[in-house]
Motif scaffolding. Structure first.
Motif, mmCIF file in Angstrom:
data_model
loop_
_atom_site.group_PDB
_atom_site.id
_atom_site.type_symbol
_atom_site.label_atom_id
_atom_site.label_comp_id
_atom_site.label_asym_id
_atom_site.label_seq_id
_atom_site.Cartn_x
_atom_site.Cartn_y
_atom_site.Cartn_z
ATOM 1 N N ARG A 11 0.829 -1.195 0.000
ATOM 2 C CA ARG A 11 0.000 0.000 0.000
ATOM 3 C C ARG A 11 0.865 1.247 0.000
ATOM 4 O O ARG A 11 1.945 1.273 0.570
ATOM 5 C CB ARG A 11 -0.902 0.014 1.224
ATOM 6 C CG ARG A 11 -1.931 -1.101 1.195
ATOM 7 C CD ARG A 11 -2.791 -1.114 2.413
ATOM 8 N NE ARG A 11 -3.491 0.164 2.530
ATOM 9 C CZ ARG A 11 -4.037 0.598 3.640
ATOM 10 N NH1 ARG A 11 -3.976 -0.113 4.729
ATOM 11 N NH2 ARG A 11 -4.661 1.737 3.674
ATOM 12 N N ALA A 12 0.365 2.312 -0.627
ATOM 13 C CA ALA A 12 1.096 3.572 -0.676
ATOM 14 C C ALA A 12 1.132 4.221 0.709
ATOM 15 O O ALA A 12 2.045 4.965 1.028
ATOM 16 C CB ALA A 12 0.468 4.516 -1.693
ATOM 17 N N GLY A 13 0.147 3.941 1.536
ATOM 18 C CA GLY A 13 0.127 4.452 2.909
ATOM 19 C C GLY A 13 -0.009 5.967 2.980
ATOM 20 O O GLY A 13 -0.865 6.561 2.349
ATOM 21 N N ALA A 14 0.868 6.598 3.748
ATOM 22 C CA ALA A 14 0.788 8.037 3.974
ATOM 23 C C ALA A 14 1.107 8.846 2.725
ATOM 24 O O ALA A 14 0.814 10.027 2.668
ATOM 25 C CB ALA A 14 1.736 8.435 5.101
ATOM 26 N N PHE A 15 1.692 8.221 1.727
ATOM 27 C CA PHE A 15 2.038 8.938 0.508
ATOM 28 C C PHE A 15 0.907 8.939 -0.517
ATOM 29 O O PHE A 15 1.081 9.404 -1.635
ATOM 30 C CB PHE A 15 3.312 8.343 -0.104
ATOM 31 C CG PHE A 15 4.497 8.495 0.797
ATOM 32 C CD1 PHE A 15 5.065 9.736 0.999
ATOM 33 C CD2 PHE A 15 5.010 7.406 1.459
ATOM 34 C CE1 PHE A 15 6.145 9.889 1.844
ATOM 35 C CE2 PHE A 15 6.092 7.548 2.303
ATOM 36 C CZ PHE A 15 6.667 8.788 2.503
#
Length: 90
Positions: A11-15
């Motif tokens: 997952r890209a997460g916080a980005f």
């Protein structure tokens, strides 16, 4: 036939740009909602034809923020993991 190995992703997460947009609109939404509830006087309401614009705009932005966060949670952006990367997924 040659079988292709599946590409590992995480997952890209916080980005994820959707979360950044949600954060910005959420902050503005909270500020406008507070301004609409606590700091709007009758003179400002008269200028806006009796509509508390700050309150309604703030509520609209908070709804927009909730929809963006829901979208990012339900359909996360998956980025490919390079083969040499040994960082744990998650």
């Amino acid at each position: 036939m040659a079988s292709e190995t599946p590409v590992r992703t995480r997952r890209a997460g916080a980005f994820d740009i959707r979360l950044i947009i949600a954060l910005l609109t959420g902050v503005y939404g909270v500020v406008l909602t507070i301004m609409g509830i606590a700091f709007t006087d009758d003179a400002e309401l008269q200028k806006a034809a009796g509509v508390n614009i700050n309150l309604w705009a703030g509520i609209g932005m908070l709804i927009f923020t909730a929809l963006f966060v829901l979208w990012a949670v339900l359909r996360p952006i998956r980025v490919p993991v390079p083969e040499g990367d040994e960082t744990p997924a998650g």
